[in-house]
Design a protein around this motif. Structure first.
Motif, PDB file in Angstrom:
ATOM      1  N   SER A   1      18.454  59.951 -40.850  1.00 49.75           N
ATOM      2  CA  SER A   1      17.740  60.739 -41.512  1.00 49.75           C
ATOM      3  C   SER A   1      18.444  61.261 -42.945  1.00 49.75           C
ATOM      4  O   SER A   1      17.836  61.152 -44.034  1.00 49.75           O
ATOM      5  CB  SER A   1      17.258  62.248 -40.806  1.00 49.75           C
ATOM      6  OG  SER A   1      16.705  63.167 -41.726  1.00 49.75           O
ATOM      7  N   GLN A   2      19.706  61.600 -42.516  1.00 53.83           N
ATOM      8  CA  GLN A   2      20.526  62.027 -43.876  1.00 53.83           C
ATOM      9  C   GLN A   2      21.010  60.652 -44.712  1.00 53.83           C
ATOM     10  O   GLN A   2      20.698  60.905 -45.896  1.00 53.83           O
ATOM     11  CB  GLN A   2      21.817  62.563 -43.394  1.00 53.83           C
ATOM     12  CG  GLN A   2      22.764  62.972 -44.403  1.00 53.83           C
ATOM     13  CD  GLN A   2      24.014  63.964 -43.951  1.00 53.83           C
ATOM     14  OE1 GLN A   2      24.449  63.281 -42.783  1.00 53.83           O
ATOM     15  NE2 GLN A   2      24.716  64.466 -44.705  1.00 53.83           N
TER      16      GLN A   2
ATOM     17  N   THR B   1      15.185  60.910 -45.185  1.00 49.63           N
ATOM     18  CA  THR B   1      14.000  60.563 -44.534  1.00 49.63           C
ATOM     19  C   THR B   1      14.112  61.809 -43.315  1.00 49.63           C
ATOM     20  O   THR B   1      14.894  61.800 -42.764  1.00 49.63           O
ATOM     21  CB  THR B   1      13.728  59.178 -43.934  1.00 49.63           C
ATOM     22  OG1 THR B   1      13.629  58.284 -45.125  1.00 49.63           O
ATOM     23  CG2 THR B   1      12.363  59.153 -43.244  1.00 49.63           C
ATOM     24  N   SER B   2      12.880  62.275 -43.178  1.00 48.43           N
ATOM     25  CA  SER B   2      12.923  63.666 -42.287  1.00 48.43           C
ATOM     26  C   SER B   2      12.892  62.740 -40.899  1.00 48.43           C
ATOM     27  O   SER B   2      12.307  61.621 -40.759  1.00 48.43           O
ATOM     28  CB  SER B   2      11.461  64.357 -42.290  1.00 48.43           C
ATOM     29  OG  SER B   2      10.504  63.631 -41.807  1.00 48.43           O
TER      30      SER B   2
ATOM     31  N   GLN C   1      13.267  49.984 -47.029  1.00 52.32           N
ATOM     32  CA  GLN C   1      12.101  49.238 -47.366  1.00 52.32           C
ATOM     33  C   GLN C   1      10.865  49.887 -47.181  1.00 52.32           C
ATOM     34  O   GLN C   1       9.882  49.640 -47.603  1.00 52.32           O
ATOM     35  CB  GLN C   1      12.464  47.762 -46.558  1.00 52.32           C
ATOM     36  CG  GLN C   1      13.482  46.931 -47.059  1.00 52.32           C
ATOM     37  CD  GLN C   1      13.931  45.966 -46.365  1.00 52.32           C
ATOM     38  OE1 GLN C   1      13.683  45.949 -45.072  1.00 52.32           O
ATOM     39  NE2 GLN C   1      14.122  44.772 -46.815  1.00 52.32           N
ATOM     40  N   ILE C   2      10.674  50.322 -45.765  1.00 55.68           N
ATOM     41  CA  ILE C   2       9.451  51.081 -45.433  1.00 55.68           C
ATOM     42  C   ILE C   2       9.200  52.142 -46.318  1.00 55.68           C
ATOM     43  O   ILE C   2       7.793  52.058 -46.782  1.00 55.68           O
ATOM     44  CB  ILE C   2       9.750  51.585 -43.882  1.00 55.68           C
ATOM     45  CG1 ILE C   2       9.709  50.355 -43.143  1.00 55.68           C
ATOM     46  CG2 ILE C   2       8.385  52.385 -43.638  1.00 55.68           C
ATOM     47  CD1 ILE C   2      10.170  50.991 -41.443  1.00 55.68           C
ATOM     48  N   ARG C   3       9.875  52.803 -46.710  1.00 51.00           N
ATOM     49  CA  ARG C   3       9.303  54.000 -47.617  1.00 51.00           C
ATOM     50  C   ARG C   3       9.161  53.436 -49.178  1.00 51.00           C
ATOM     51  O   ARG C   3       8.085  53.706 -49.584  1.00 51.00           O
ATOM     52  CB  ARG C   3      10.718  54.864 -47.898  1.00 51.00           C
ATOM     53  CG  ARG C   3      10.897  55.754 -46.628  1.00 51.00           C
ATOM     54  CD  ARG C   3      12.033  56.966 -46.950  1.00 51.00           C
ATOM     55  NE  ARG C   3      11.431  57.461 -48.020  1.00 51.00           N
ATOM     56  CZ  ARG C   3      12.002  58.963 -48.118  1.00 51.00           C
ATOM     57  NH1 ARG C   3      12.768  59.269 -47.454  1.00 51.00           N
ATOM     58  NH2 ARG C   3      11.520  59.628 -49.084  1.00 51.00           N
TER      59      ARG C   3
ATOM     60  N   TYR D   1       7.789  59.016 -36.450  1.00 49.40           N
ATOM     61  CA  TYR D   1       6.407  58.370 -36.844  1.00 49.40           C
ATOM     62  C   TYR D   1       6.527  56.737 -36.882  1.00 49.40           C
ATOM     63  O   TYR D   1       5.787  56.107 -36.384  1.00 49.40           O
ATOM     64  CB  TYR D   1       5.990  59.156 -38.124  1.00 49.40           C
ATOM     65  CG  TYR D   1       4.652  58.365 -38.263  1.00 49.40           C
ATOM     66  CD1 TYR D   1       3.436  58.609 -37.729  1.00 49.40           C
ATOM     67  CD2 TYR D   1       4.553  57.563 -39.773  1.00 49.40           C
ATOM     68  CE1 TYR D   1       2.176  57.988 -38.182  1.00 49.40           C
ATOM     69  CE2 TYR D   1       3.408  57.096 -40.017  1.00 49.40           C
ATOM     70  CZ  TYR D   1       2.163  56.963 -39.456  1.00 49.40           C
ATOM     71  OH  TYR D   1       1.307  56.389 -39.687  1.00 49.40           O
ATOM     72  N   TYR D   2       7.699  56.559 -37.683  1.00 51.57           N
ATOM     73  CA  TYR D   2       7.944  54.835 -38.115  1.00 51.57           C
ATOM     74  C   TYR D   2       7.999  54.476 -36.624  1.00 51.57           C
ATOM     75  O   TYR D   2       7.684  53.140 -36.504  1.00 51.57           O
ATOM     76  CB  TYR D   2       9.036  54.933 -38.838  1.00 51.57           C
ATOM     77  CG  TYR D   2       8.990  55.202 -40.264  1.00 51.57           C
ATOM     78  CD1 TYR D   2       7.638  55.868 -40.870  1.00 51.57           C
ATOM     79  CD2 TYR D   2      10.115  55.390 -41.041  1.00 51.57           C
ATOM     80  CE1 TYR D   2       7.768  56.039 -42.238  1.00 51.57           C
ATOM     81  CE2 TYR D   2      10.099  55.653 -42.442  1.00 51.57           C
ATOM     82  CZ  TYR D   2       8.950  56.185 -43.013  1.00 51.57           C
ATOM     83  OH  TYR D   2       8.757  56.455 -44.262  1.00 51.57           O
ATOM     84  N   GLU D   3       8.910  54.970 -35.760  1.00 54.71           N
ATOM     85  CA  GLU D   3       9.120  54.438 -34.299  1.00 54.71           C
ATOM     86  C   GLU D   3       7.816  54.508 -33.776  1.00 54.71           C
ATOM     87  O   GLU D   3       7.504  53.375 -33.014  1.00 54.71           O
ATOM     88  CB  GLU D   3      10.097  55.197 -33.678  1.00 54.71           C
ATOM     89  CG  GLU D   3      10.531  54.553 -32.353  1.00 54.71           C
ATOM     90  CD  GLU D   3      11.586  55.457 -31.627  1.00 54.71           C
ATOM     91  OE1 GLU D   3      11.850  55.164 -30.486  1.00 54.71           O
ATOM     92  OE2 GLU D   3      12.227  56.291 -32.179  1.00 54.71           O
TER      93      GLU D   3
END
Length: 137
Positions: free
Chosen positions: A7-8, A12-13, A48-50, A19-21
């Motif tokens: 996250s850090q 990303t929270s 990449q996802i973001r 949620y991605y998982e």
């Protein structure tokens, strides 16, 4: 690494990582104490996802193209439907338009910044050029 570190490092929270998982975009291993453990490669994967989400792609499409983002790149989609191809083509065109717009904005900001720097480098009120009517240009 644990979810907090991921996250850090990706800004990303934790909730969004979970949620991605849930969406199957990333996969965590579970340690003996049931903590999520992520491989180092997921730092790049989350970025990449973001980026793809920011570009407007839905998670269902991102999940389908994630194999294309891995190295070595092996691209084989036996289940690629005409709808998926049309969606990707439309998304690609939208990305190209955004890139062109960003490039124009970048160039405009760079030009403005250069003008500001040049203007600041010149003394605005040079004593030799000041008369009763004010400074001359």
């Amino acid at each position: 690494m644990r979810i907090g570190e991921l996250s850090q490092r990706t800004n990303t929270s934790r909730r969004l990582l979970r949620y991605y998982e849930e969406q199957g975009l990333i996969v965590a291993e579970r340690s003996p104490n049931s903590y999520r453990e992520y491989d180092e490669r997921f730092v790049d994967r989350v970025m990449q996802i973001r980026g793809l989400l920011d570009a407007g792609l839905p998670t269902r499409i991102i999940k389908q193209i994630l194999p294309c983002l891995d190295k070595p790149r092996v691209i084989y989609f036996p289940d690629a439907t005409p709808e998926m191809i049309a969606t990707l083509e439309a998304e690609l065109e939208q990305m190209n338009q955004r890139i062109e717009c960003l490039a124009r904005n970048r160039d405009a900001v760079a030009e403005y910044l250069e003008s500001v720097r040049v203007h600041r480098a010149k003394p605005e009120y040079d004593a030799e050029h000041i008369n009763q009517d004010g400074p001359t240009v």
